[in-house]
Scaffold this active site. Structure first.
Site, PDB file in Angstrom:
ATOM      1  N   LYS A 120       0.840  -1.351  -0.018  1.00 47.75           N
ATOM      2  CA  LYS A 120       0.102  -0.001   0.275  1.00 47.75           C
ATOM      3  C   LYS A 120       0.693   1.273   0.052  1.00 47.75           C
ATOM      4  O   LYS A 120       2.039   1.256   0.681  1.00 47.75           O
ATOM      5  CB  LYS A 120      -0.865  -0.042   1.040  1.00 47.75           C
ATOM      6  CG  LYS A 120      -2.090  -1.182   1.136  1.00 47.75           C
ATOM      7  CD  LYS A 120      -2.982  -0.928  -0.023  1.00 47.75           C
ATOM      8  CE  LYS A 120      -3.776  -2.169  -0.062  1.00 47.75           C
ATOM      9  NZ  LYS A 120      -4.956  -1.843   1.061  1.00 47.75           N
ATOM     10  N   GLU A 620      -3.699  -0.382   6.493  1.00 52.22           N
ATOM     11  CA  GLU A 620      -3.528   0.487   5.627  1.00 52.22           C
ATOM     12  C   GLU A 620      -3.768   1.886   6.114  1.00 52.22           C
ATOM     13  O   GLU A 620      -3.298   3.050   5.909  1.00 52.22           O
ATOM     14  CB  GLU A 620      -4.473   0.330   4.429  1.00 52.22           C
ATOM     15  CG  GLU A 620      -4.826   1.506   3.310  1.00 52.22           C
ATOM     16  CD  GLU A 620      -5.908   0.835   2.567  1.00 52.22           C
ATOM     17  OE1 GLU A 620      -7.139   1.565   2.498  1.00 52.22           O
ATOM     18  OE2 GLU A 620      -6.102  -0.214   2.171  1.00 52.22           O
ATOM     19  N   GLU A 680      -1.501 -11.947   3.591  1.00 55.21           N
ATOM     20  CA  GLU A 680      -0.804 -11.735   2.143  1.00 55.21           C
ATOM     21  C   GLU A 680       0.871 -12.264   2.691  1.00 55.21           C
ATOM     22  O   GLU A 680       1.233 -11.859   3.462  1.00 55.21           O
ATOM     23  CB  GLU A 680      -0.710 -10.629   1.313  1.00 55.21           C
ATOM     24  CG  GLU A 680       0.257 -10.597   0.185  1.00 55.21           C
ATOM     25  CD  GLU A 680       1.821 -10.214   0.746  1.00 55.21           C
ATOM     26  OE1 GLU A 680       2.640 -10.700   0.186  1.00 55.21           O
ATOM     27  OE2 GLU A 680       1.904  -9.241   1.658  1.00 55.21           O
ATOM     28  N   HIS A 709      -2.264 -11.837  -7.303  1.00 54.87           N
ATOM     29  CA  HIS A 709      -2.092 -10.753  -7.941  1.00 54.87           C
ATOM     30  C   HIS A 709      -1.022 -10.795  -9.394  1.00 54.87           C
ATOM     31  O   HIS A 709      -0.980  -9.940 -10.052  1.00 54.87           O
ATOM     32  CB  HIS A 709      -1.425  -9.457  -7.279  1.00 54.87           C
ATOM     33  CG  HIS A 709      -2.543  -8.896  -6.194  1.00 54.87           C
ATOM     34  ND1 HIS A 709      -2.912  -9.864  -5.349  1.00 54.87           N
ATOM     35  CD2 HIS A 709      -3.595  -8.045  -6.224  1.00 54.87           C
ATOM     36  CE1 HIS A 709      -3.951  -9.046  -4.390  1.00 54.87           C
ATOM     37  NE2 HIS A 709      -4.464  -8.088  -5.111  1.00 54.87           N
TER      38      HIS A 709
END
Length: 774
Positions: A120, A620, A680, A709
């Protein structure tokens, strides 16, 4: 402010602008290129057309100085790595063979080569590609992109300011490359990097740049004395470059703090600072250092991260104070407008009263121009605009749409006991194992399965009246049956229904909760070609009726294996929405938590034994300054527990987080009191597993072994190796096996192959020699 106090020739400018185009033309062109339907020349032409459109929109709005170089096919940090020649060795041959294909190989990987890690961008929902650096890194200047885009803007007759990611922030965002010692500090490469920046600045000056913007957002975080010394050295050297353009050092996302006096004394020509609520302390700090006499100050008084209209009178008061603190005061947003949608006037489905309160990128550009005009000509020049602004602000403040007394009364009645499970984890885990009877290393997925063309077509057909609700729902049932059948056949232990009915993990819920408004065209880039439409949190939140029970129960009716109920948590519901700015975030989070608590209770009552409440945004949204962490984490963890604490001990609560650095919030993860967390971990090579172990995290965890991803399919051997690494930190009886994130953006062929390999890896370890950490 009055005409007598007005400054002369205040300029309106922005740091950056949305890239995607009105109809997401960039997304379509890039994905067409990936699929071979669009060649590189056509991709470049689409990008050039979007840049021209953006610049003309800005100029038409009254922006005097447009940014160049902020446009990107995928990510501006990746563009910086290309600009300074920091291409990982594993991608070098691809880049040398074909620059465009090599660029996307760094972003997405190939079947044979892993991509760069993604995480992020500060406390936003934008993701950047993490630079990989080491002691052997050799930088080399490549100003082709920056010079080319500046030349395009100048050819339109515009005043343009190239935007570069600053050298200090670039190095602070980087990580040690694979094989490099974990304690390597990329900032030690600063003296090697600065001559490259000097060369690029010279190229831009030769191409016609009068000013260049160097973005240093990392300086609004807590920085060590050594890092601040590096900042001083960097800008002393760059400021001393002969025949350079004027340098504007930009910070955003908050207060600059100890870095402000360092930059104020540096031989640069201007600073750009955030003067919205998040950066309000910058005004006091600027006065304390004596201002910027003889220098340019770009004042970010329009909120670049939220979508509410500006309070002109408040902004003009701030600007009036700033006039005495700098040689030149110009007006901008608080950060790049990349973080807001393009145009609020396109939202014809939203109540016109609410639309009056909204400002997307085009509206914010006009606000900036209006404030600059007032600063130059006096407030008499914007009499009509001021009256309209006052009326819109009063409309919002007095609207019945923003307050619900019943919701406020319920939130006020919450007690500490409402946020605590009835039994401690040790008791719960025994009850859950007896109830669920799962094998060692249980396998699951994060929630979503591929959103196929057929699903998207069915959703569009329903919206346009080509099929009725019954026909659409039958299509959803067919998809759920296919997803459940595949999971059973593959051998996954805890199933999901695949979320075919959901357009987005936040928007789907927002559309069913009171107090939210969904946009039709409010797209914002999350990463690469992934765009989301954050809903707008307008008023108080409640849940009129169950939102997920029907489809979860249907999936459970198709199998004897447990099917997870899937919800988005309260912090993420706020973080991935445009939140209201007229009450504390903690108050809004509590309202959302209570609405979700009702849904959790209904899922459990319908027989759902595993309920996942996703909180990918918990890290985040962590404030950028350590002093602000405790207050945020207190309401964030409370809202999660309030959502989940009402269930029975045998009901297993999962949560999920992805694409952020988790090491500094492990205690908060513990405080959530979830039974299982999935995170993740594939791109970071199980780093988070070690962080959990170091903390002594006592519950079950699933660090991901499949990077969703990237289109590449990880082999069973690769997944097995990651699992074994995870087992070095987490004992087998507490380790789950899962992908990094949901599978919504992937295709079915790669999904099938990857999940089959994931299950094969889990089975190989279950049946092999005993492994496990302590």
């Amino acid at each position: 402010m009055t005409e007598q106090s007005a400054a002369a020739a205040a300029r309106a400018t922005v740091y950056g602008y949305p890239r995607q185009g009105r109809n997401r033309e960039l997304k379509k062109a890039v994905e067409g290129y990936w699929k071979g339907r669009v060649d590189a020349a056509a991709l470049r032409e689409t990008a050039a057309g979007l840049r021209r459109t953006n610049w003309r929109q800005l100029a038409d709005a009254g922006i005097h100085e447009v940014p160049s170089g902020d446009f990107s096919y995928y990510d501006h940090v990746l563009d910086t790595s290309v600009m300074v020649g920091a291409v990982p060795e594993r991608h070098r041959s691809a880049v040398d063979a074909d620059e465009t294909q090599g660029y996307f190989a760094m972003a997405r990987g190939t079947q044979d080569v892993a991509p760069l890690e993604m995480t992020k961008w500060f406390d936003t929902n934008y993701h950047y590609l993490v630079p990989e650096l080491g002691p052997e890194t050799v930088f080399a200047a490549d100003s082709t992109k920056q010079v080319g885009e500046l030349t395009e803007a100048l050819a339109l007759g515009l005043t343009a300011r190239p935007v570069l990611l600053g050298p200090v922030t670039y190095l602070l965002l980087a990580k040690p490359a694979p094989g490099v010692a974990a304690d390597f500090e990329p900032l030690t490469l600063l003296d090697r990097l600065l001559p490259v920046y000097a060369e690029i600045l010279a190229d831009l000056r030769a191409a016609g740049a009068d000013w260049v913007q160097l973005d240093e957002p990392a300086l609004v975080q807590d920085r060590t004395p050594a890092e601040l010394t590096a900042v001083a050295r960097a800008y002393r050297e760059l400021g001393g470059v002969a025949d350079r353009p004027k340098l504007l050092v930009a910070s955003y996302f908050g207060r600059l703090g100890d870095a402000l006096p360092v930059l104020a004394k540096a031989p640069v020509d201007g600073l750009a600072l955030d003067f919205t609520e998040s950066g309000a302390a910058n005004l006091e700090s600027l006065a304390a250092v004596g201002g910027l006499p003889g220098k340019r100050l770009v004042a970010g008084v329009v909120d670049g991260r939220n979508i509410w209209i500006n309070d002109f009178e408040k902004s003009l008061a701030t600007l009036g104070t700033l006039l005495g603190l700098a040689g030149q005061v110009d007006v901008s947003a608080s950060c790049s407008l990349l973080h807001v949608p393009l145009d609020a006037t396109a939202e014809g489905d939203i109540d016109p009263e609410i639309v009056r309160w909204l400002a997307f990128a085009r509206q914010k550009s006009a606000e900036i121009a209006t404030l600059a005009r007032a600063l130059t000509e006096g407030t008499a020049a914007i009499t009509a605009e001021l009256a309209a602004n006052r009326a819109a602000l009063a409309s919002r403040a007095g609207s019945a749409l923003t307050q619900d007394p019943a919701v406020r009364a319920r939130a006020a009645a919450v007690t500490d006991a409402d946020g605590r499970r009835s039994q401690p984890y040790a008791v719960r885990t025994a009850a859950q194992r007896a109830h669920l009877r799962l094998p060692l290393l249980p396998t699951t997925t994060i929630g979503s399965f591929p959103q196929t063309t057929e699903l998207r077509t069915a959703r569009a057909d329903l919206r346009k009246g080509r099929i009725d609700t019954a026909g659409y729902e039958e299509r959803i049932r067919e998809e759920i049956r296919e997803v459940v059948t595949f999971q059973e056949k593959t051998g996954i232990d805890v199933l999901v229904h695949g979320e075919p009915e959901r357009n987005d993990m936040v928007q789907y819920f927002a559309e069913q909760l009171t107090g939210y408004v969904a946009t039709r065209h409010g797209w914002v880039q999350s990463y690469g070609t992934r765009y989301v439409r954050p809903p707008v949190l307008v008023g108080d939140i409640s849940r009129p009726e169950p939102m997920t029970v029907r489809w979860t129960s249907y999936a459970q009716s198709l199998t004897d294996r447990p099917v997870k109920g899937m919800l988005t948590g309260p912090v993420t519901m706020l973080a991935w929405s445009f939140v209201r700015d007229d009450q504390p975030l903690g108050d809004t989070a509590r309202q959302v938590a209570l609405a979700l608590r009702d849904e959790v209770g209904d899922l459990e009552a319908a027989g759902t034994s595993v309920i996942q409440v996703d909180e990918p945004a918990l890290r985040e949204t962590l404030p950028l300054r350590a002093a602000d962490h405790a207050g945020y984490l207190a309401w964030a963890t409370e809202s999660f527990r309030l959502t989940t604490a009402g269930v029975r001990p045998e009901t297993q609560i999962h949560t999920h987080m992805c694409y952020a650095e988790f090491g500094d919030i492990v205690q908060a993860i513990d405080d959530l009191d979830a039974d299982v967390i999935s995170l993740e971990a594939a791109r970071s090579h199980m780093q988070v597993a070690g962080e959990l172990a170091s903390h002594g995290y006592p519950r079950e965890a699933g660090p991901g072994v499949y990077d969703i991803h990237s289109p590449r399919v990880p082999s069973a051997e690769e997944a097995t190796a990651l699992l074994r690494k995870g087992l070095e930190a987490i004992p087998a009886e507490r380790l789950w096996v899962n992908p990094d994130c949901g599978l919504k953006t992937r295709g079915w062929p790669e999904t099938r192959a990857s999940l089959e390999n994931l299950v094969t890896a889990a089975r190989a370890i279950r049946t092999g020699p005993a492994d496990g950490g302590s």
